[in-house]
Design a protein around this motif. Structure first.
Motif, mmCIF file in Angstrom:
data_model
loop_
_atom_site.group_PDB
_atom_site.id
_atom_site.type_symbol
_atom_site.label_atom_id
_atom_site.label_comp_id
_atom_site.label_asym_id
_atom_site.label_seq_id
_atom_site.Cartn_x
_atom_site.Cartn_y
_atom_site.Cartn_z
ATOM 1 N N UNK A 75 42.930 -0.666 -56.716
ATOM 2 C CA UNK A 75 43.801 0.420 -56.257
ATOM 3 C C UNK A 75 43.254 1.048 -54.975
ATOM 4 N N UNK A 76 44.159 1.520 -54.136
ATOM 5 C CA UNK A 76 43.747 2.080 -52.856
ATOM 6 C C UNK A 76 42.889 3.319 -53.051
ATOM 7 N N UNK A 77 43.121 4.077 -54.132
ATOM 8 C CA UNK A 77 42.304 5.263 -54.384
ATOM 9 C C UNK A 77 40.853 4.889 -54.662
ATOM 10 N N UNK A 78 40.647 3.814 -55.425
ATOM 11 C CA UNK A 78 39.278 3.379 -55.708
ATOM 12 C C UNK A 78 38.622 2.822 -54.453
ATOM 13 N N UNK A 79 39.403 2.184 -53.593
ATOM 14 C CA UNK A 79 38.869 1.701 -52.323
ATOM 15 C C UNK A 79 38.382 2.867 -51.470
ATOM 16 N N UNK A 80 39.163 3.959 -51.441
ATOM 17 C CA UNK A 80 38.746 5.153 -50.696
ATOM 18 C C UNK A 80 37.432 5.706 -51.247
ATOM 19 N N UNK A 81 37.351 5.798 -52.578
ATOM 20 C CA UNK A 81 36.145 6.356 -53.200
ATOM 21 C C UNK A 81 34.917 5.509 -52.867
ATOM 22 N N UNK A 82 35.062 4.197 -52.940
ATOM 23 C CA UNK A 82 33.931 3.330 -52.623
ATOM 24 C C UNK A 82 33.535 3.462 -51.161
ATOM 25 N N UNK A 83 34.531 3.544 -50.275
ATOM 26 C CA UNK A 83 34.227 3.669 -48.843
ATOM 27 C C UNK A 83 33.465 4.956 -48.558
ATOM 28 N N UNK B 254 38.169 -9.684 -44.817
ATOM 29 C CA UNK B 254 36.857 -9.262 -44.322
ATOM 30 C C UNK B 254 36.879 -7.835 -43.805
ATOM 31 N N UNK B 255 37.964 -7.448 -43.133
ATOM 32 C CA UNK B 255 38.075 -6.069 -42.640
ATOM 33 C C UNK B 255 38.153 -5.079 -43.794
ATOM 34 N N UNK B 256 38.828 -5.460 -44.871
ATOM 35 C CA UNK B 256 38.889 -4.582 -46.049
ATOM 36 C C UNK B 256 37.487 -4.387 -46.620
ATOM 37 N N UNK B 257 36.721 -5.479 -46.725
ATOM 38 C CA UNK B 257 35.359 -5.364 -47.237
ATOM 39 C C UNK B 257 34.506 -4.458 -46.339
ATOM 40 N N UNK B 258 34.649 -4.613 -45.024
ATOM 41 C CA UNK B 258 33.879 -3.781 -44.095
ATOM 42 C C UNK B 258 34.308 -2.322 -44.208
ATOM 43 N N UNK B 259 35.615 -2.085 -44.331
ATOM 44 C CA UNK B 259 36.099 -0.702 -44.431
ATOM 45 C C UNK B 259 35.598 -0.021 -45.693
ATOM 46 N N UNK B 260 35.306 -0.801 -46.745
ATOM 47 C CA UNK B 260 34.778 -0.240 -47.983
ATOM 48 C C UNK B 260 33.258 -0.118 -47.950
ATOM 49 N N UNK C 121 31.020 -2.599 -48.175
ATOM 50 C CA UNK C 121 30.374 -3.509 -49.125
ATOM 51 C C UNK C 121 29.305 -4.336 -48.426
ATOM 52 N N UNK C 122 28.157 -4.473 -49.087
ATOM 53 C CA UNK C 122 27.056 -5.259 -48.534
ATOM 54 C C UNK C 122 27.193 -6.706 -48.972
ATOM 55 N N UNK C 123 27.022 -7.654 -48.023
ATOM 56 C CA UNK C 123 27.203 -9.067 -48.376
ATOM 57 C C UNK C 123 26.062 -9.663 -49.167
ATOM 58 N N UNK C 124 24.950 -8.949 -49.305
ATOM 59 C CA UNK C 124 23.789 -9.486 -50.006
ATOM 60 C C UNK C 124 23.509 -8.682 -51.269
ATOM 61 N N UNK D 87 33.816 -5.218 -58.277
ATOM 62 C CA UNK D 87 33.128 -4.503 -57.215
ATOM 63 C C UNK D 87 32.108 -3.536 -57.825
ATOM 64 N N UNK D 88 31.175 -3.041 -57.016
ATOM 65 C CA UNK D 88 30.173 -2.096 -57.545
ATOM 66 C C UNK D 88 30.828 -0.868 -58.161
ATOM 67 N N UNK D 89 30.451 -0.555 -59.402
ATOM 68 C CA UNK D 89 30.979 0.622 -60.094
ATOM 69 C C UNK D 89 30.037 1.790 -59.797
ATOM 70 N N UNK D 90 30.229 2.396 -58.647
ATOM 71 C CA UNK D 90 29.289 3.419 -58.195
ATOM 72 C C UNK D 90 29.352 4.671 -59.053
ATOM 73 N N UNK D 91 30.548 5.052 -59.461
ATOM 74 C CA UNK D 91 30.678 6.282 -60.251
ATOM 75 C C UNK D 91 29.951 6.134 -61.582
ATOM 76 N N UNK D 92 30.071 4.939 -62.188
ATOM 77 C CA UNK D 92 29.378 4.728 -63.462
ATOM 78 C C UNK D 92 27.873 4.737 -63.273
ATOM 79 N N UNK D 93 27.420 4.111 -62.172
ATOM 80 C CA UNK D 93 25.979 4.106 -61.897
ATOM 81 C C UNK D 93 25.451 5.512 -61.686
ATOM 82 N N UNK D 94 26.223 6.325 -60.950
ATOM 83 C CA UNK D 94 25.791 7.700 -60.704
ATOM 84 C C UNK D 94 25.721 8.501 -62.001
#
Length: 515
Positions: free
Chosen positions: A283-291, A459-465, A467-470, A498-505
């Motif tokens: 979802x676009x909302x989760x993409x915003x949060x990750x970015x 690739x642009x979507x990944x960069x906008x979020x 996301x690290x390639x490694x 994708x990385x679940x940052x909110x859960x990790x936090x």
């Protein structure tokens, strides 16, 4: 006898001659020195790379770019320099420990007389209390509380600069992966049709040669055969432009991979290439949060705000009086001294009143820098949100364009097939066959380019979020290990994991609360 004026003139000439003899003249670099430098740089750039012995896959291309690309290597070195500077700043927290030893001598005694302040009579004859030559040494310890405080906040600033350099490296790596992905699929598009290009060019040149023979033998009307030759030449030009496009795409990718411009290599395409479309099931909302949590630009601004805040602490400390403690062990070999060894202790309190005078201006400047940092962070915040929406919209548009191009290509391929079946050996039918074969080839290239456009948009979507390639940990940094690590991460993204940052936090917060 030399006059005083003449002596001054001679002294001036002598001084000028001496200075001119000691002058250092610039020496231009020689041809041999320049050639040696160029050869050494060439060896560093291209002589220590892993050889290309087989076709390069997408993930191998990304691995080579991360390992060999100069821009990325510059960012890695900048981070290493920042790490070193941070380590050095920690030593500024330590007190000063200074040891000195030496010899002091003079050509006569340090002698003096004493005179009574009451009646002016000399109370002693000329005397000395110091040897003409003596040995001295001391070992001193000094610690300034104010300098310690300033150095502490300076060390925190340097530590944040290390984090800033790491975010710059992340940003470079992310953009590099995007560029490699785009260049890889651009080259793949032209590589797939390279053989067909040469085949049609060969057919067109044979047809052109036949047309020129027909013109010479006057077997057809001149205007008709000339128009036929013109059409063939235009087709050949279009196809030659396609062939040149392949070389340009290959050169661009070679530059990103750190390969020599003349290096010959080919690409290994994944199975079912250009048939399976990459999907972004997020979802676009989760993409915003990750970015907002991962983008290097936002993190960099936060670290810069920390650095500005530490500058405020340093300015406050400088308003306080400085307290300095000194302790030293001293030795003097003077035979007249009663004690040749002694310990010395001292404490000083100092205040720089200029710091008090300039404090308002300094605080105003820091306040302005903090407001600028806040405004810049908000600007980056809006830019990140906008880039997420734009990149996702471009991805949807690229998907739609691919579907429409796929339908058009299907029709063009059927037309070319019918033309080939219906063609005869006459020149006009041969011309139609070549023309429609060229149109079908162009249509297929447009289909491949549309697919490359989808890959670039992903690739642009990944960069906008951000996301690290490694992954966080890699066993070693050879090409194959790097490629496999990148592949694992990329496949996770393709599967929508994708990385679940909110859960990790939240887990980190629970652990902190339990502790």
């Amino acid at each position: 006898m030399i006059s005083k004026k003449q002596r001054k003139w001679i002294a001036g000439i002598s001084a000028a001659t001496l200075l001119s003899g000691c002058a250092v003249m610039p020496e231009p670099i020689t041809y041999d020195e320049q050639l040696a430098s160029v050869n050494a740089d060439k060896q560093v750039l291209f002589g220590q790379k892993e050889l290309v012995e087989k076709p390069i896959s997408l993930y191998q291309a990304m691995a080579r770019a991360l390992k060999n690309n100069l821009d990325h290597r510059v960012k890695i070195m900048e981070k290493a320099v920042a790490d070193g500077q941070s380590d050095i700043s920690l030593f500024n927290l330590l007190p000063d420990l200074v040891a000195s030893a030496g010899y002091r001598g003079r050509d006569n005694f340090s002698a003096s007389n004493s005179r009574s302040t009451d009646d002016g009579t000399e109370s002693l004859r000329t005397s000395t209390s110091q040897d003409r030559s003596r040995k001295v040494y001391d070992f001193s310890f000094s610690w300034n509380v104010l300098d310690f405080g300033v150095s502490y906040f300076q060390a925190k600033q340097e530590a944040n600069k290390v984090l800033v350099s790491e975010e710059n490296r992340r940003k470079t790596a992310q953009n590099l992966m995007q560029d490699v992905r785009t260049a890889f699929w651009r080259m793949a598009s032209t590589q797939l049709i390279a053989t067909e290009i040469e085949t049609i060019i060969s057919d067109a040149r044979l047809a052109l040669k036949d047309a020129q023979r027909i013109e010479q033998e006057r077997l057809r009307p001149p205007l008709e055969i000339l128009q036929y030759q013109k059409n063939l030449l235009e087709i050949i030009r279009r196809l030659e432009n396609l062939s040149e496009t392949l070389m340009l795409a290959k050169t661009e990718l070679a530059s990103l991979l750190g390969l020599p411009p003349g290096q010959d290599f080919s690409l290994q395409l994944p199975e079912n290439s250009f048939s399976q479309l990459p999907q972004i099931g997020l979802p676009i909302e989760q993409m915003e949060s990750m970015a907002l949590q991962l983008r290097p630009e936002l993190r960099e601004e936060i670290y810069n705000n920390r650095i500005t805040a530490e500058e405020t602490h340093k300015a406050i400390l400088r308003l306080l009086p400085g307290i300095e403690f000194n302790a030293s062990y001293n030795y003097d070999s003077n035979s007249y001294s009663l004690n040749n060894n002694w310990l010395e202790l001292s404490g000083l309190i100092t205040q720089n009143f200029v710091e008090l005078i300039t404090a308002p201006a300094r605080f105003n400047q820091i306040d302005a820098e903090e407001k600028l940092g806040d405004t810049r962070r908000l600007s980056v915040y809006m830019a990140v949100i906008t880039q997420v929406h734009l990149s996702y919209r471009q991805y949807l548009i690229a998907q739609h364009q691919f579907q429409r191009t796929h339908e058009l290509d299907s029709v063009n391929q059927k037309i070319a097939k019918h033309i080939r079946i219906a063609s005869e050996n006459d020149a006009q039918s041969q011309m139609e066959k070549i023309r429609f074969s060229t149109d079908a080839l162009m249509s297929r290239l447009q289909l491949y380019e549309a697919y490359a456009g989808i890959q670039s948009a992903v690739g642009k979507v990944y960069v906008s979020m951000g996301l690290d390639p490694l992954p966080d940990w890699i066993e070693n940094y050879d090409i194959e290990t790097l490629a496999n690590s990148i592949k694992v991460v990329d496949k996770e993204w393709e599967a929508g994991r994708f990385p679940d940052l909110l859960a990790n936090n939240n887990e980190e917060n629970l652990q902190n609360d339990s502790n």
